[in-house]
Design a protein around this motif. Structure first.
Motif, PDB file in Angstrom:
ATOM      1  N   CYS A   1      -5.793 -17.811   1.084  1.00 20.10           N
ATOM      2  CA  CYS A   1      -5.255 -18.162  -0.233  1.00 20.10           C
ATOM      3  C   CYS A   1      -4.778 -19.606  -0.317  1.00 20.10           C
ATOM      4  CB  CYS A   1      -4.124 -17.201  -0.612  1.00 20.10           C
ATOM      5  SG  CYS A   1      -4.685 -15.483  -0.753  1.00 20.10           S
ATOM      6  N   GLY A   2      -4.374 -20.200   0.816  1.00 19.21           N
ATOM      7  CA  GLY A   2      -4.065 -21.621   0.844  1.00 19.21           C
ATOM      8  C   GLY A   2      -2.920 -22.042  -0.052  1.00 19.21           C
ATOM      9  N   GLN A   3      -3.139 -23.119  -0.801  1.00 22.92           N
ATOM     10  CA  GLN A   3      -2.067 -23.749  -1.574  1.00 22.92           C
ATOM     11  C   GLN A   3      -1.513 -22.858  -2.682  1.00 22.92           C
ATOM     12  OE1 GLN A   3      -0.569 -26.579  -0.981  1.00 22.92           O
ATOM     13  NE2 GLN A   3      -1.864 -27.193   0.737  1.00 22.92           N
ATOM     14  N   LYS A   4      -2.344 -22.008  -3.267  1.00 25.14           N
ATOM     15  CA  LYS A   4      -1.907 -21.171  -4.389  1.00 25.14           C
ATOM     16  C   LYS A   4      -1.766 -19.721  -3.929  1.00 25.14           C
ATOM     17  CE  LYS A   4      -4.079 -24.120  -7.879  1.00 25.14           C
ATOM     18  NZ  LYS A   4      -5.048 -24.179  -9.006  1.00 25.14           N
ATOM     19  N   LEU A   5      -0.625 -19.411  -3.351  1.00 27.02           N
ATOM     20  CA  LEU A   5      -0.397 -18.063  -2.853  1.00 27.02           C
ATOM     21  C   LEU A   5      -0.174 -17.117  -4.031  1.00 27.02           C
ATOM     22  CD1 LEU A   5       2.001 -18.736   0.154  1.00 27.02           C
ATOM     23  CD2 LEU A   5      -0.482 -18.434   0.200  1.00 27.02           C
ATOM     24  N   PRO A   6      -1.034 -16.112  -4.197  1.00 32.60           N
ATOM     25  CA  PRO A   6      -0.876 -15.198  -5.330  1.00 32.60           C
ATOM     26  C   PRO A   6       0.214 -14.158  -5.092  1.00 32.60           C
ATOM     27  CG  PRO A   6      -2.783 -14.564  -4.026  1.00 32.60           C
ATOM     28  CD  PRO A   6      -2.243 -15.822  -3.409  1.00 32.60           C
ATOM     29  N   SER A   7       0.799 -13.696  -6.160  1.00 30.81           N
ATOM     30  CA  SER A   7       1.791 -12.624  -6.109  1.00 30.81           C
ATOM     31  C   SER A   7       1.043 -11.297  -6.172  1.00 30.81           C
ATOM     32  CB  SER A   7       2.756 -12.762  -7.293  1.00 30.81           C
ATOM     33  OG  SER A   7       3.634 -11.668  -7.350  1.00 30.81           O
ATOM     34  N   LEU A   8       1.120 -10.512  -5.080  1.00 29.88           N
ATOM     35  CA  LEU A   8       0.286  -9.319  -4.958  1.00 29.88           C
ATOM     36  C   LEU A   8       1.070  -8.124  -4.437  1.00 29.88           C
ATOM     37  CD1 LEU A   8      -2.749 -10.977  -3.114  1.00 29.88           C
ATOM     38  CD2 LEU A   8      -2.639 -10.416  -5.554  1.00 29.88           C
ATOM     39  N   GLU A   9       0.595  -6.937  -4.813  1.00 27.98           N
ATOM     40  CA  GLU A   9       1.002  -5.694  -4.176  1.00 27.98           C
ATOM     41  C   GLU A   9      -0.239  -5.107  -3.505  1.00 27.98           C
ATOM     42  OE1 GLU A   9       2.650  -3.019  -7.003  1.00 27.98           O
ATOM     43  OE2 GLU A   9       4.318  -4.331  -7.543  1.00 27.98           O
ATOM     44  N   ILE A  10      -0.167  -4.908  -2.204  1.00 29.55           N
ATOM     45  CA  ILE A  10      -1.315  -4.411  -1.447  1.00 29.55           C
ATOM     46  C   ILE A  10      -0.935  -3.099  -0.775  1.00 29.55           C
ATOM     47  CG2 ILE A  10      -2.909  -4.877   0.447  1.00 29.55           C
ATOM     48  CD1 ILE A  10      -2.519  -7.866  -0.128  1.00 29.55           C
ATOM     49  N   LEU A  11      -1.750  -2.087  -1.010  1.00 27.57           N
ATOM     50  CA  LEU A  11      -1.554  -0.778  -0.402  1.00 27.57           C
ATOM     51  C   LEU A  11      -2.813  -0.433   0.388  1.00 27.57           C
ATOM     52  CD1 LEU A  11      -0.087   1.978  -0.090  1.00 27.57           C
ATOM     53  CD2 LEU A  11      -1.100   2.650  -2.280  1.00 27.57           C
ATOM     54  N   VAL A  12      -2.646  -0.091   1.653  1.00 21.54           N
ATOM     55  CA  VAL A  12      -3.775   0.267   2.513  1.00 21.54           C
ATOM     56  C   VAL A  12      -3.575   1.684   3.008  1.00 21.54           C
ATOM     57  CG1 VAL A  12      -5.115  -0.323   4.554  1.00 21.54           C
ATOM     58  CG2 VAL A  12      -3.997  -2.146   3.242  1.00 21.54           C
ATOM     59  N   TRP A  13      -4.594   2.527   2.816  1.00 18.29           N
ATOM     60  CA  TRP A  13      -4.542   3.906   3.295  1.00 18.29           C
ATOM     61  C   TRP A  13      -5.847   4.215   4.019  1.00 18.29           C
ATOM     62  CZ3 TRP A  13      -7.053   8.622   2.831  1.00 18.29           C
ATOM     63  CH2 TRP A  13      -6.337   9.725   3.316  1.00 18.29           C
ATOM     64  N   SER A  14      -5.748   4.830   5.199  1.00 22.40           N
ATOM     65  CA  SER A  14      -6.937   5.021   6.034  1.00 22.40           C
ATOM     66  C   SER A  14      -7.167   6.479   6.386  1.00 22.40           C
ATOM     67  CB  SER A  14      -6.801   4.203   7.322  1.00 22.40           C
ATOM     68  OG  SER A  14      -7.997   4.278   8.078  1.00 22.40           O
ATOM     69  N   GLN A  15      -8.448   6.851   6.405  1.00 22.74           N
ATOM     70  CA  GLN A  15      -8.865   8.162   6.901  1.00 22.74           C
ATOM     71  C   GLN A  15      -9.048   8.134   8.416  1.00 22.74           C
ATOM     72  OE1 GLN A  15     -12.451   8.256   4.536  1.00 22.74           O
ATOM     73  NE2 GLN A  15     -11.549   9.614   2.995  1.00 22.74           N
ATOM     74  N   LEU A  16      -8.956   6.949   9.018  1.00 28.64           N
ATOM     75  CA  LEU A  16      -9.216   6.766  10.445  1.00 28.64           C
ATOM     76  C   LEU A  16      -7.936   6.875  11.270  1.00 28.64           C
ATOM     77  CD1 LEU A  16     -11.511   3.659  10.026  1.00 28.64           C
ATOM     78  CD2 LEU A  16     -12.254   5.770  11.153  1.00 28.64           C
ATOM     79  N   PRO A  17      -7.984   7.619  12.367  1.00 23.70           N
ATOM     80  CA  PRO A  17      -6.841   7.584  13.281  1.00 23.70           C
ATOM     81  C   PRO A  17      -6.809   6.257  14.024  1.00 23.70           C
ATOM     82  CG  PRO A  17      -8.620   8.859  14.254  1.00 23.70           C
ATOM     83  CD  PRO A  17      -9.063   8.491  12.858  1.00 23.70           C
ATOM     84  N   THR A  18      -5.607   5.779  14.338  1.00 26.47           N
ATOM     85  CA  THR A  18      -5.502   4.535  15.093  1.00 26.47           C
ATOM     86  C   THR A  18      -5.601   4.816  16.587  1.00 26.47           C
ATOM     87  OG1 THR A  18      -3.088   4.711  15.144  1.00 26.47           O
ATOM     88  CG2 THR A  18      -4.059   3.461  13.328  1.00 26.47           C
ATOM     89  N   GLY A  19      -6.080   3.830  17.329  1.00 32.52           N
ATOM     90  CA  GLY A  19      -6.124   3.937  18.781  1.00 32.52           C
ATOM     91  C   GLY A  19      -7.131   4.925  19.322  1.00 32.52           C
ATOM     92  N   ALA A  20      -8.110   5.320  18.507  1.00 32.73           N
ATOM     93  CA  ALA A  20      -9.096   6.312  18.953  1.00 32.73           C
ATOM     94  C   ALA A  20     -10.459   5.690  19.233  1.00 32.73           C
ATOM     95  CB  ALA A  20      -9.237   7.410  17.900  1.00 32.73           C
TER      96      ALA A  20
END
Length: 397
Positions: free
Chosen positions: A123-142
């Motif tokens: 994003c560099g010089q113009k940092l946008p104002s954002l809401e980010i939601l991440v949801w995964s069907q994948l187990p971690t560390g597998a």
């Protein structure tokens, strides 16, 4: 994307054939796994903040953009927006900013560091104002490419939010993909996210997450395989923890001790990968019964080879016995020593058979998913095209 929500997903990955042999210069086939990581990105209600919410691991952070803006000079855009590798100095800056100890490498901390690096760098010089939601069907560390799916979907979302790749028009039912040039840019930035998380990744996982389908990997060269059919599988996690580093070292020790025995086994695994690629590419729309039989034989042979080189485990032997009792064929995927396995499912298999297998494996304490491989890579979704479980998770998170 002013005022618009953005929904992106990227697949996980499994190794179809070639694990461990690939470390010694042989061919490996990696395929997109249709368990996916989904990202929702939208303008923040508070124009002075950026927020990331990771409900799978119980993590939610919010920062003032003015505080992040101070860091921007250390994360300047590269010429032509080319991806740039994170430097030790940049990682130190981010850890200090986020209050993360230099020795910490838990999932939450690494996910936050990867996000901050990609956000500031893209994003560099113009940092946008954002809401980010991440949801995964994948187990971690597998060993299923969960971190790469995260990095790919995050890179795609931030590049689209910053206007550096397109945001194709959609109707309510569409799932669309970007151009090859845009996918290359997404992959390049996702690889940098993977470097933040893993230090020195191979690049295979993020490439599968970006392009999907199947990829051939040998001696550092990654080549997409054209026209690969989607195959239904049962993915099983034995939940037995293992150390990839220890397993890789064990294979190397055997190779040094018994080169005349081990090298032919690794060469045979290479030939299995080659034959599997030939079968997949020879398929027209779908595999014939004869082609399915060949793939099943290759799975059985490779599983025996993997036991020979020392990366099997009693939990995997038990899994193979359960599925074999129902006429199904399984092999470990990834490092072995426990971990995950894949079982090929015929298109005409009776659902009651699959249900019975899943129940027996569950009774063993294993976790099962009925899914597919050869899945599409990073994709842009309309809200109505999201899977129901994802839509519910976004609503409740």
């Amino acid at each position: 994307m002013a005022g618009r929500e953005l929904y992106v997903s990227a697949p996980g990955k499994v190794i179809l054939h070639g694990e461990h042999a690939v470390v010694h210069g042989k061919v490996a086939l990696a395929v997109g796994l249709n368990l996916r990581t989904f990202l929702r990105l939208r303008p923040s209600k508070d124009s002075s903040t950026v927020e990331i919410n990771l409900p799978n691991i119980g993590t939610k952070f919010s920062w003032n953009i003015s505080d992040l803006q101070v860091l921007v000079p250390s994360f300047q855009d590269s010429p032509e927006n080319e991806p740039v590798s994170p430097s030790p100095q940049q990682l130190t800056i981010l850890k200090t900013f986020a209050g993360i100890s230099s020795e910490t490498n838990d999932t939450e901390s690494l996910a936050v560091l990867a996000f901050l690096y990609l956000y500031l760098s893209i994003c560099g010089q113009k940092l946008p104002s954002l809401e980010i939601l991440v949801w995964s069907q994948l187990p971690t560390g597998a060993g299923l490419g969960s971190s790469a799916a995260y990095s790919v979907s995050m890179a795609a979302g931030l590049l689209a939010a910053g206007g550096k790749i397109s945001y194709p028009a959609q109707d309510n039912s569409e799932t669309t993909r970007w151009t090859q040039t845009e996918l290359t840019l997404i992959n390049g930035w996702a690889f940098q996210g993977e470097k933040v998380i893993h230090g020195n990744p191979s690049g295979v996982d993020n490439a599968v997450g970006t392009w999907g389908g199947a990829l051939r990997f040998q001696a550092g060269k990654i080549t997409p395989i054209e026209r690969v059919p989607v195959l239904q599988i049962l993915l099983t996690n034995t939940r037995v923890p293992r150390s990839t580093k220890t397993l890789v070292a064990g294979v190397k020790d055997k190779l040094l001790k018994y080169p005349n025995i081990m090298e032919p086994v690794l060469s045979s695994i290479n030939a299995i990968s080659e034959e599997c690629q030939h079968v997949l590419q020879a398929a027209v729309d779908r595999l014939s019964k004869e082609q399915y039989s060949i793939l099943e034989e290759l799975i059985d042979i490779n599983q025996h080879h993997l036991n020979v080189i020392g990366v099997g485990h009693p939990s995997l032997d038990r899994l193979c016995q359960v599925t074999a009792c129902h006429g199904l064929h399984s092999k470990l995927t990834g490092a072995g020593g426990g971990g995950c396995a894949i079982t090929l499912l015929h298109p005409d298999i009776e659902p009651t058979v699959v249900d019975s297998v899943k129940q027996q494996l569950s009774d063993c304490g294993y976790q099962c998913w009925e899914t597919s491989i050869g899945a599409p890579g990073v994709s842009l979704h309309s809200s109505s095209s999201l899977p129901e479980d994802v839509r519910r998770s976004f609503q409740t998170a």
